[in-house]
Motif scaffolding. Structure first.
Motif, PDB file in Angstrom:
ATOM      1  N   SER A 141       0.852  -1.190   0.000  1.00  0.00           N
ATOM      2  CA  SER A 141       0.000   0.000   0.000  1.00  0.00           C
ATOM      3  C   SER A 141       0.886   1.239   0.000  1.00  0.00           C
ATOM      4  CB  SER A 141      -0.888   0.025   1.242  1.00  0.00           C
ATOM      5  OG  SER A 141      -1.787  -1.051   1.249  1.00  0.00           O
ATOM      6  N   PRO A 142       0.402   2.337  -0.557  1.00  0.00           N
ATOM      7  CA  PRO A 142       1.164   3.584  -0.440  1.00  0.00           C
ATOM      8  C   PRO A 142       1.270   3.985   1.024  1.00  0.00           C
ATOM      9  CG  PRO A 142      -1.054   4.029  -1.226  1.00  0.00           C
ATOM     10  CD  PRO A 142      -0.889   2.548  -1.230  1.00  0.00           C
ATOM     11  N   PHE A 143       2.287   4.764   1.345  1.00  0.00           N
ATOM     12  CA  PHE A 143       2.351   5.337   2.684  1.00  0.00           C
ATOM     13  C   PHE A 143       2.127   6.839   2.577  1.00  0.00           C
ATOM     14  CE2 PHE A 143       6.724   5.585   1.202  1.00  0.00           C
ATOM     15  CZ  PHE A 143       7.264   6.730   1.786  1.00  0.00           C
ATOM     16  N   PHE A 144       1.987   7.495   3.718  1.00  0.00           N
ATOM     17  CA  PHE A 144       1.566   8.891   3.743  1.00  0.00           C
ATOM     18  C   PHE A 144       2.566   9.748   4.503  1.00  0.00           C
ATOM     19  CE2 PHE A 144      -2.020   6.223   3.037  1.00  0.00           C
ATOM     20  CZ  PHE A 144      -2.758   6.895   2.072  1.00  0.00           C
ATOM     21  N   ILE A 145       2.616  11.024   4.107  1.00  0.00           N
ATOM     22  CA  ILE A 145       3.569  11.941   4.702  1.00  0.00           C
ATOM     23  C   ILE A 145       2.922  13.298   4.939  1.00  0.00           C
ATOM     24  CG2 ILE A 145       4.495  12.873   2.527  1.00  0.00           C
ATOM     25  CD1 ILE A 145       7.326  12.524   3.832  1.00  0.00           C
ATOM     26  N   GLU A 146       3.317  13.936   6.027  1.00  0.00           N
ATOM     27  CA  GLU A 146       2.946  15.325   6.284  1.00  0.00           C
ATOM     28  C   GLU A 146       4.220  16.060   6.666  1.00  0.00           C
ATOM     29  OE1 GLU A 146       0.539  17.964   9.569  1.00  0.00           O
ATOM     30  OE2 GLU A 146      -0.390  16.079   8.928  1.00  0.00           O
ATOM     31  N   TRP A 147       4.586  17.063   5.873  1.00  0.00           N
ATOM     32  CA  TRP A 147       5.820  17.800   6.099  1.00  0.00           C
ATOM     33  C   TRP A 147       5.630  18.876   7.163  1.00  0.00           C
ATOM     34  CZ3 TRP A 147      10.236  16.039   4.053  1.00  0.00           C
ATOM     35  CH2 TRP A 147      10.143  15.162   2.962  1.00  0.00           C
ATOM     36  N   TRP A 190      -7.481   0.009  -2.734  1.00  0.00           N
ATOM     37  CA  TRP A 190      -6.971   1.369  -2.577  1.00  0.00           C
ATOM     38  C   TRP A 190      -8.107   2.388  -2.562  1.00  0.00           C
ATOM     39  CZ3 TRP A 190      -1.627   2.645  -5.122  1.00  0.00           C
ATOM     40  CH2 TRP A 190      -0.682   1.712  -4.692  1.00  0.00           C
ATOM     41  N   LYS A 191      -9.134   2.159  -3.363  1.00  0.00           N
ATOM     42  CA  LYS A 191     -10.300   3.058  -3.356  1.00  0.00           C
ATOM     43  C   LYS A 191     -10.966   3.067  -1.987  1.00  0.00           C
ATOM     44  CE  LYS A 191     -13.455   2.817  -6.485  1.00  0.00           C
ATOM     45  NZ  LYS A 191     -14.418   2.162  -7.400  1.00  0.00           N
ATOM     46  N   ASN A 192     -11.181   1.884  -1.436  1.00  0.00           N
ATOM     47  CA  ASN A 192     -11.876   1.772  -0.156  1.00  0.00           C
ATOM     48  C   ASN A 192     -11.030   2.306   1.003  1.00  0.00           C
ATOM     49  OD1 ASN A 192     -14.100   0.604  -1.394  1.00  0.00           O
ATOM     50  ND2 ASN A 192     -13.336  -1.483  -1.105  1.00  0.00           N
ATOM     51  N   TYR A 193      -9.754   2.008   0.974  1.00  0.00           N
ATOM     52  CA  TYR A 193      -8.874   2.438   2.055  1.00  0.00           C
ATOM     53  C   TYR A 193      -8.689   3.953   2.058  1.00  0.00           C
ATOM     54  CZ  TYR A 193      -7.053  -2.197   3.455  1.00  0.00           C
ATOM     55  OH  TYR A 193      -6.896  -3.474   3.940  1.00  0.00           O
ATOM     56  N   PHE A 194      -8.424   4.510   0.869  1.00  0.00           N
ATOM     57  CA  PHE A 194      -7.925   5.881   0.793  1.00  0.00           C
ATOM     58  C   PHE A 194      -8.858   6.863   0.083  1.00  0.00           C
ATOM     59  CE2 PHE A 194      -4.222   2.886   0.195  1.00  0.00           C
ATOM     60  CZ  PHE A 194      -3.932   2.792   1.543  1.00  0.00           C
ATOM     61  N   GLN A 195     -10.074   6.395  -0.270  1.00  0.00           N
ATOM     62  CA  GLN A 195     -11.073   7.254  -0.922  1.00  0.00           C
ATOM     63  C   GLN A 195     -10.537   7.902  -2.207  1.00  0.00           C
ATOM     64  OE1 GLN A 195     -11.118   7.457   2.853  1.00  0.00           O
ATOM     65  NE2 GLN A 195     -12.466   5.780   2.311  1.00  0.00           N
ATOM     66  N   LEU A 196      -9.866   7.109  -3.025  1.00  0.00           N
ATOM     67  CA  LEU A 196      -9.356   7.614  -4.293  1.00  0.00           C
ATOM     68  C   LEU A 196     -10.433   7.529  -5.368  1.00  0.00           C
ATOM     69  CD1 LEU A 196      -5.754   6.080  -4.360  1.00  0.00           C
ATOM     70  CD2 LEU A 196      -6.496   8.304  -3.497  1.00  0.00           C
ATOM     71  N   VAL A 197     -10.381   8.418  -6.335  1.00  0.00           N
ATOM     72  CA  VAL A 197     -11.361   8.470  -7.421  1.00  0.00           C
ATOM     73  C   VAL A 197     -10.912   7.552  -8.560  1.00  0.00           C
ATOM     74  CG1 VAL A 197     -12.422   9.954  -9.171  1.00  0.00           C
ATOM     75  CG2 VAL A 197     -12.045  10.817  -6.853  1.00  0.00           C
ATOM     76  N   GLU A 198     -11.851   6.781  -9.098  1.00  0.00           N
ATOM     77  CA  GLU A 198     -11.562   5.907 -10.231  1.00  0.00           C
ATOM     78  C   GLU A 198     -11.888   6.632 -11.537  1.00  0.00           C
ATOM     79  OE1 GLU A 198     -12.972   1.583 -12.070  1.00  0.00           O
ATOM     80  OE2 GLU A 198     -13.235   2.010  -9.937  1.00  0.00           O
ATOM     81  N   GLN A 199     -10.903   6.760 -12.406  1.00  0.00           N
ATOM     82  CA  GLN A 199     -11.120   7.418 -13.695  1.00  0.00           C
ATOM     83  C   GLN A 199     -11.669   6.444 -14.731  1.00  0.00           C
ATOM     84  OE1 GLN A 199      -7.686   8.588 -16.137  1.00  0.00           O
ATOM     85  NE2 GLN A 199      -8.679  10.565 -16.483  1.00  0.00           N
ATOM     86  N   ASP A 200     -11.080   5.253 -14.778  1.00  0.00           N
ATOM     87  CA  ASP A 200     -11.546   4.208 -15.689  1.00  0.00           C
ATOM     88  C   ASP A 200     -11.164   2.863 -15.091  1.00  0.00           C
ATOM     89  OD1 ASP A 200      -8.800   3.635 -16.456  1.00  0.00           O
ATOM     90  OD2 ASP A 200      -8.892   5.315 -17.859  1.00  0.00           O
TER      91      ASP A 200
END
Length: 247
Positions: A141-147, A190-200
């Motif tokens: 899975s991707p990881f996340f960062i806050e600078w 990834w959509k369910n975990y991170f609320q990403l938009v599906e383009q196609d």
């Protein structure tokens, strides 16, 4: 959410990596050291994201770091050598994201604090968040960062110390292409975990990048290639077992 950076695990030293890319006419620099992880890096910045070439400096420290990103890097280097490792997504609400994932029943690392000493001696600080999962050949899975700094402040400092030149700001990482056994399964996760938009049927969207998932029979599921728009020369470069397409 934005693509923050791509992690490319390499066997070469940062000085060697930066020189190779600079000799190709692409401004890359030595980043600095992660003393607690036993690693160091070289960097290629673009307008809104960057590539991190991550290498082991002190093997004993790296193997004892007990850090998800370093554990993944060591696994990949040991099993298949250099190559793209994973991607990092930038957020300004990492504590809220951690809570949101946990409320979904998703186990996380909790918010981790990190820092890197740059070549100039400046200590850059940030927070990180990982989904807790077994290190394996499956797509991480991707990881996340806050600078600690705002994007504007960070880029201003990077321009001042020479990490970013005008040519870097003309580049954009527009596509990350992943090769996986079951694209639909990964996209749904990834959509369910991170609320990403599906383009196609094969593409998820970040604010600044398209994430494309293609079927593959390879045992190892990883990011396979990236596209970088705005380059002066259109070319494909295969470097340390990873494909860069400059458009």
């Amino acid at each position: 959410m934005y693509l923050d950076h791509i992690v490319h695990s390499v066997m070469k030293k940062p000085q060697e990596v930066a020189k190779v890319w600079t000799d190709k006419g692409i401004h890359a620099v030595v980043g600095g050291q992660h003393t607690n992880w036993g690693t160091y890096n070289a960097l290629l910045y673009t307008k809104t994201s960057y590539v991190e070439w991550l290498a082991v400096e002190h093997e004993e420290v790296a193997k004892k770091a007990n850090h998800p990103l370093i554990d993944l890097m060591i696994h990949d280097l040991d099993t298949s050598g250099a190559g793209f490792s994973t991607i990092c997504i930038r957020t300004t609400e990492i504590d809220g994201l951690n809570l949101q994932l946990q409320e979904q029943g998703i186990k996380t690392s909790g918010v981790l604090h990190a820092e890197r000493k740059t070549v100039s001696g400046f200590v850059r600080k940030w927070k990180m968040l990982f989904v807790t999962e077994e290190i394996s050949d499956s797509l991480p899975s991707p990881f996340f960062i806050e600078w600690e700094e705002s994007d504007e402040e960070k880029y201003r400092l990077l321009e001042e110390d020479g990490t970013i030149e005008k040519s870097n700001l003309e580049l954009s990482i527009t596509v990350c292409e992943f090769h996986v056994r079951n694209p639909r399964e990964v996209m749904d996760k990834w959509k369910n975990y991170f609320q990403l938009v599906e383009q196609d049927e094969q593409t998820l969207l970040l604010e600044n990048t398209r994430l494309v998932f293609k079927p593959s029979n390879n045992t190892k599921e990883r990011l396979a290639s990236i596209e970088i728009a705005g380059a002066k020369k259109q070319e494909e470069i295969i470097y340390e077992q990873a494909t860069y397409r400059f458009l």
